[in-house]
Design a protein around this motif. Structure first.
Motif, short mmCIF file in Angstrom:
data_model
loop_
_atom_site.label_atom_id
_atom_site.label_comp_id
_atom_site.label_asym_id
_atom_site.label_seq_id
_atom_site.Cartn_x
_atom_site.Cartn_y
_atom_site.Cartn_z
N ASN A 1 80.68 -105.88 -8.67
CA ASN A 1 80.24 -105.71 -10.26
C ASN A 1 81.63 -105.04 -10.95
O ASN A 1 82.03 -105.39 -12.03
CB ASN A 1 79.33 -105.08 -10.72
CG ASN A 1 78.75 -103.79 -9.85
OD1 ASN A 1 79.90 -103.59 -9.16
ND2 ASN A 1 77.90 -103.15 -10.58
N ALA A 2 82.20 -104.19 -10.23
CA ALA A 2 83.19 -103.46 -10.87
C ALA A 2 84.77 -104.33 -10.97
O ALA A 2 85.38 -104.35 -11.84
CB ALA A 2 83.77 -102.12 -9.86
N SER A 3 84.64 -105.33 -9.77
CA SER A 3 85.56 -106.28 -10.29
C SER A 3 85.80 -107.06 -11.28
O SER A 3 86.53 -107.73 -11.88
CB SER A 3 86.11 -107.03 -8.95
OG SER A 3 86.10 -106.33 -7.67
N THR A 4 84.37 -107.68 -11.57
CA THR A 4 83.93 -108.48 -12.62
C THR A 4 84.42 -107.83 -13.70
O THR A 4 84.83 -108.40 -14.73
CB THR A 4 82.51 -108.75 -12.65
OG1 THR A 4 82.10 -109.49 -11.41
CG2 THR A 4 82.01 -109.65 -13.62
N ALA A 5 83.97 -106.51 -14.24
CA ALA A 5 84.30 -105.69 -15.24
C ALA A 5 85.82 -105.57 -15.46
O ALA A 5 86.36 -105.70 -16.40
CB ALA A 5 83.50 -104.34 -15.04
N LEU A 6 86.51 -105.53 -14.47
CA LEU A 6 87.87 -105.26 -14.29
C LEU A 6 88.59 -106.69 -14.71
O LEU A 6 89.58 -106.43 -15.64
CB LEU A 6 88.28 -105.00 -13.09
CG LEU A 6 89.87 -104.46 -13.01
CD1 LEU A 6 90.07 -103.16 -13.67
CD2 LEU A 6 90.33 -104.18 -11.28
N VAL A 7 88.19 -107.72 -14.50
CA VAL A 7 88.86 -109.07 -14.54
C VAL A 7 88.49 -109.32 -16.01
O VAL A 7 89.27 -109.68 -16.77
CB VAL A 7 88.13 -109.95 -13.56
CG1 VAL A 7 88.66 -111.63 -14.23
CG2 VAL A 7 89.01 -109.78 -12.34
N LEU A 8 87.36 -109.05 -16.42
CA LEU A 8 86.74 -109.56 -17.98
C LEU A 8 86.92 -108.69 -18.99
O LEU A 8 86.81 -108.87 -20.18
CB LEU A 8 85.14 -109.80 -17.84
CG LEU A 8 84.80 -111.11 -17.03
CD1 LEU A 8 83.34 -111.31 -16.93
CD2 LEU A 8 85.43 -112.25 -17.61
N GLY A 9 87.40 -107.30 -18.61
CA GLY A 9 87.60 -106.33 -19.75
C GLY A 9 88.94 -106.60 -20.41
O GLY A 9 88.54 -106.51 -21.73
N PRO A 10 89.95 -107.15 -19.94
CA PRO A 10 91.23 -107.39 -21.07
C PRO A 10 90.75 -108.69 -21.61
O PRO A 10 91.15 -108.79 -22.95
CB PRO A 10 92.09 -107.72 -19.67
CG PRO A 10 91.90 -107.04 -18.95
CD PRO A 10 90.35 -106.88 -18.57
N ILE A 11 90.01 -109.50 -21.29
CA ILE A 11 89.45 -110.77 -22.09
C ILE A 11 88.57 -109.89 -23.25
O ILE A 11 88.78 -110.48 -24.36
CB ILE A 11 88.69 -111.60 -21.37
CG1 ILE A 11 89.81 -112.04 -20.25
CG2 ILE A 11 88.20 -112.87 -22.14
CD1 ILE A 11 88.99 -113.17 -19.15
N ALA A 12 87.69 -109.31 -23.04
CA ALA A 12 86.91 -108.55 -23.88
C ALA A 12 87.54 -107.81 -25.01
O ALA A 12 87.15 -107.84 -26.05
CB ALA A 12 85.80 -107.81 -23.30
N LEU A 13 88.83 -107.27 -24.56
CA LEU A 13 89.50 -106.55 -25.48
C LEU A 13 90.43 -107.49 -26.19
O LEU A 13 90.70 -107.28 -27.57
CB LEU A 13 90.68 -105.82 -24.77
CG LEU A 13 89.92 -104.38 -24.53
CD1 LEU A 13 90.82 -103.57 -23.37
CD2 LEU A 13 89.45 -103.43 -25.45
N GLY A 14 90.82 -108.73 -25.77
CA GLY A 14 91.79 -109.66 -26.46
C GLY A 14 91.29 -110.56 -27.50
O GLY A 14 91.88 -110.61 -28.61
N ILE A 15 89.95 -110.73 -27.31
CA ILE A 15 89.51 -111.56 -28.32
C ILE A 15 89.29 -110.82 -29.70
O ILE A 15 89.48 -111.19 -30.98
CB ILE A 15 88.28 -112.00 -28.00
CG1 ILE A 15 88.24 -113.30 -26.63
CG2 ILE A 15 87.31 -112.77 -28.77
CD1 ILE A 15 87.13 -113.55 -25.81
N PRO A 16 88.59 -109.49 -29.63
CA PRO A 16 88.57 -108.71 -30.72
C PRO A 16 89.73 -108.43 -31.42
O PRO A 16 90.02 -108.24 -32.65
CB PRO A 16 87.71 -107.49 -30.51
CG PRO A 16 87.06 -107.92 -29.27
CD PRO A 16 87.92 -108.70 -28.51
N ALA A 17 90.88 -108.17 -30.69
CA ALA A 17 92.36 -107.79 -31.03
C ALA A 17 92.58 -109.01 -31.86
O ALA A 17 93.36 -108.76 -33.03
CB ALA A 17 93.20 -107.28 -30.03
N ALA A 18 92.56 -110.15 -31.45
CA ALA A 18 92.98 -111.12 -32.47
C ALA A 18 92.37 -111.51 -33.45
O ALA A 18 92.90 -112.16 -34.39
CB ALA A 18 93.04 -112.45 -31.28
#
Length: 97
Positions: free
Chosen positions: A13-30
């Motif tokens: 689960n930590a690896s899942t959050a680590l991989v999906l975290g930047p994606i979750a940051l990138g979509i709102p930033a765009a």
């Protein structure tokens, strides 16, 4: 959150959050919206690991000590996963929308 729920039984689960975290940051930033909601959704989705004993070390320990089989996690995990995911989705919608 759904992507995290699907990935986390197969990956820690930590690896899942680590991989999906930047994606979750990138979509709102765009799109110019606040990143809190997607980040919390990823964290909650990565924590919903009731389907397999390999996704979280606690599941593996319980499997060994209690004598559960791999299929027991699948049988009991689906209802719990659905209820927790639905509750988390409604909670996020109520408190952050």
């Amino acid at each position: 959150m759904t992507i995290a729920v699907v990935i986390t039984p197969f990956v820690n689960n930590a690896s899942t959050a680590l991989v999906l975290g930047p994606i979750a940051l990138g979509i709102p930033a765009a799109s110019g919206v606040s990143p809190e909601l997607p980040l919390i959704a990823v964290a909650l989705g990565a924590s919903v690991d009731f389907l397999m004993p390999i996704g979280h070390h606690n599941n593996t320990v319980v499997m060994g000590l209690a004598g559960y089989r791999f299929g027991d996690f699948l049988k009991a995990g689906w209802p719990v996963t659905i209820v927790v995911t639905a509750t988390a989705t409604v909670s996020l919608w109520v408190w952050w929308m």
